[in-house]
Write an enzyme that holds these catalytic residues in place. Structure first.
Site, PDB file in Angstrom:
ATOM      1  N   HIS A 191      -6.691  -3.570   3.481  1.00  0.00           N
ATOM      2  CA  HIS A 191      -7.594  -2.417   3.691  1.00  0.00           C
ATOM      3  C   HIS A 191      -7.851  -1.878   5.474  1.00  0.00           C
ATOM      4  O   HIS A 191      -7.960  -2.729   6.264  1.00  0.00           O
ATOM      5  CB  HIS A 191      -9.022  -3.112   3.486  1.00  0.00           C
ATOM      6  CG  HIS A 191      -9.328  -3.013   2.077  1.00  0.00           C
ATOM      7  ND1 HIS A 191      -9.494  -2.591   0.988  1.00  0.00           N
ATOM      8  CD2 HIS A 191      -9.301  -3.938   1.010  1.00  0.00           C
ATOM      9  CE1 HIS A 191      -9.095  -2.981  -0.329  1.00  0.00           C
ATOM     10  NE2 HIS A 191      -9.140  -4.567  -0.431  1.00  0.00           N
ATOM     11  N   ARG A 245       0.746  -1.419  -0.101  1.00  0.00           N
ATOM     12  CA  ARG A 245      -0.093   0.310  -0.140  1.00  0.00           C
ATOM     13  C   ARG A 245       0.892   0.845   0.018  1.00  0.00           C
ATOM     14  O   ARG A 245       0.482   2.554  -0.326  1.00  0.00           O
ATOM     15  CB  ARG A 245      -0.766   0.381   0.807  1.00  0.00           C
ATOM     16  CG  ARG A 245      -2.015  -0.937   0.889  1.00  0.00           C
ATOM     17  CD  ARG A 245      -2.998  -0.993  -0.263  1.00  0.00           C
ATOM     18  NE  ARG A 245      -3.560  -2.028   0.648  1.00  0.00           N
ATOM     19  CZ  ARG A 245      -4.690  -2.195  -1.034  1.00  0.00           C
ATOM     20  NH1 ARG A 245      -4.622  -1.773  -2.076  1.00  0.00           N
ATOM     21  NH2 ARG A 245      -5.696  -3.731  -1.015  1.00  0.00           N
ATOM     22  N   ASP A 254      -1.652 -13.400  -2.447  1.00  0.00           N
ATOM     23  CA  ASP A 254      -2.854 -12.171  -2.782  1.00  0.00           C
ATOM     24  C   ASP A 254      -2.844 -11.456  -1.760  1.00  0.00           C
ATOM     25  O   ASP A 254      -4.879 -10.916  -1.791  1.00  0.00           O
ATOM     26  CB  ASP A 254      -4.011 -13.134  -3.233  1.00  0.00           C
ATOM     27  CG  ASP A 254      -4.418 -12.173  -4.043  1.00  0.00           C
ATOM     28  OD1 ASP A 254      -3.910 -10.521  -4.954  1.00  0.00           O
ATOM     29  OD2 ASP A 254      -5.906 -11.880  -5.300  1.00  0.00           O
TER      30      ASP A 254
END
Length: 429
Positions: free
Chosen positions: A314, A69, A310
């Protein structure tokens, strides 16, 4: 980075798929490299000895898709937070897709990610360069410059190129520079607005569907283009029986194509959507039991040569709201090993085969012969884990900044004891 100490890892079961080694023996490390296996060289005095009795000693894991991120989405995660999660999971090398902000479409962003990851020194982050500028699917990037800046492969993250002519030119250009291309097999029109597998379960739950054809149409196009251009492509995250069947057919014809599967696709299915848990909202969607069985078979047969987390951390807000409106993706690094060990328990793979698909398998896709192996002279990237350790996934022990896992509260088997990156201990339980 600190200098690597001299270490001996004693009495562990050393499994190295690259050499076929599987024996209880000792491993000796010095200067960030494997010095010897078995007896220590004459005069070798370790600074520290790790007792790995009853534990598995193997190469550090290589994860082909884990979002960190940073830069740009630090409210979700950072290279530091996900580096800690990776180290606790036995992952020593991970590939970061290019959908950061800014996008990894120029050398400066790639170098920044390398610089930050080296500063923290927890995990080797390999940025994936964008195929097109801004991931817009229109203008091809300067691929040679991205390669020189340390990009391990090219990718569009989860934003497929709609224009087939642009896709062809991008593959031709990538082939010129010997760069593998990671492709998410998902037709953007057929998958638009969907959040669940198009089938009986999704229909009953009233969830917008993504049909199997969304994957197979994309696989067919990209296999045809790979054959035409001679490019080396890798399907990132296959999810359907027909998709892996098409890949196997192409491989038999000599097309340079490989594939991996996300571990959650092998243990979860469309039926796990029954309670509308937004942590089960993933793209590609969780498919049928038949698809899951076919993916497991393709893994066992060597059609799929890598397992992947994967990992998509969040913030909490991203998973709030009605299921179709939540952000897709789950936090997968910390469940990588225990979910892979389920495949061993289920008889899909033996322990050697499982470790192979977490180490030398993904390293070969990246054409990185220096990763995923433990031989004298190789990088001392090591994972030591207890395959029998039982633990419960809980918020107070979760390390990733993203807590979006459907396995919270579940009892899992298999836990990392030590992780070494370049001979330095970066995680110790």
């Amino acid at each position: 980075m600190l200098n690597a100490p001299r270490l001996s890892i004693r009495h562990g079961r050393l499994i190295d798929p690259a050499s076929g080694q599987d024996a209880v023996t000792d491993l000796h490390l010095a200067d960030g490299r494997v010095l010897a296996i078995g007896d220590a060289p004459a005069g070798f005095q370790p600074d520290r000895t790790l007792d790995a009795h009853g534990l598995i000693v193997c190469p550090g894991f290589v994860d082909l898709c884990a979002r960190v991120r940073e830069p740009g989405l630090e409210q979700k995660a950072t290279i530091a937070s996900e580096g800690r999660a990776a180290a606790a999971s036995g992952v020593t090398t991970l590939c970061c897709p290019p959908d950061t902000r800014p996008v990894i479409d120029n050398p400066a962003v790639a170098r920044l990610i390398h610089q930050i990851s080296k500063q923290h020194g927890l995990v080797r982050v390999l940025p994936l360069g964008a195929m097109t500028q801004g991931l817009d699917g229109k203008s091809i990037t300067e691929m040679a410059a991205l390669k020189l800046a340390g990009c391990a492969a090219l990718s569009q993250a989860d934003r497929p190129v709609r224009d087939t002519q642009v896709q062809r030119r991008a593959l031709e250009y990538a082939a010129t520079f010997g760069l593998p291309v990671f492709l998410v097999p998902l037709d953007p029109e057929l998958s638009a607005g969907g959040c669940a597998h198009e089938g009986i379960v999704g229909t009953r739950l009233g969830l917008p569907g993504i049909p199997e054809a969304a994957e197979t149409v994309a696989v067919a196009r990209d296999l045809a283009l790979a054959e035409q251009t001679g490019a080396r492509i890798h399907f990132r995250g296959l999810s359907t029986a027909r998709g892996v069947e098409m890949l196997a057919e192409a491989q038999a014809r000599g097309v340079q194509a490989s594939g991996d599967v996300a571990l959650h696709q092998l243990v979860l299915s469309e039926h796990d959507l029954e309670h509308f848990d937004a942590n089960c909202h993933v793209i590609p969607p969780l498919r049928t039991y038949a698809d899951q069985a076919a993916l497991r078979a393709a893994l066992a047969e060597g059609v799929l040569t890598a397992l992947c987390s994967d990992h998509q951390p969040h913030d909490a807000d991203a998973k709030l709201g009605p299921f179709p409106e939540t952000a897709p993706g789950l936090s997968g690094l910390e469940t990588l090993l225990p979910l892979a060990l389920r495949l061993v328990a289920d008889g899909v793979l033996d322990l050697m085969g499982m470790i192979e698909r977490l180490t030398i398998g993904p390293a070969a896709i990246l054409e990185r012969a220096d990763l995923g192996r433990l031989a004298p002279g190789s990088k001392a990237d090591v994972c030591v884990f207890d395959p029998e350790a039982v633990w419960t996934v809980a918020p107070d022990t979760w390390i990733s900044q993203g807590r979006n896992t459907p396995f919270m509260g579940c009892e899992l088997r298999g836990r990392v004891s030590w992780t070494l990156l370049g001979g330095r201990i970066v995680f110790e339980r």
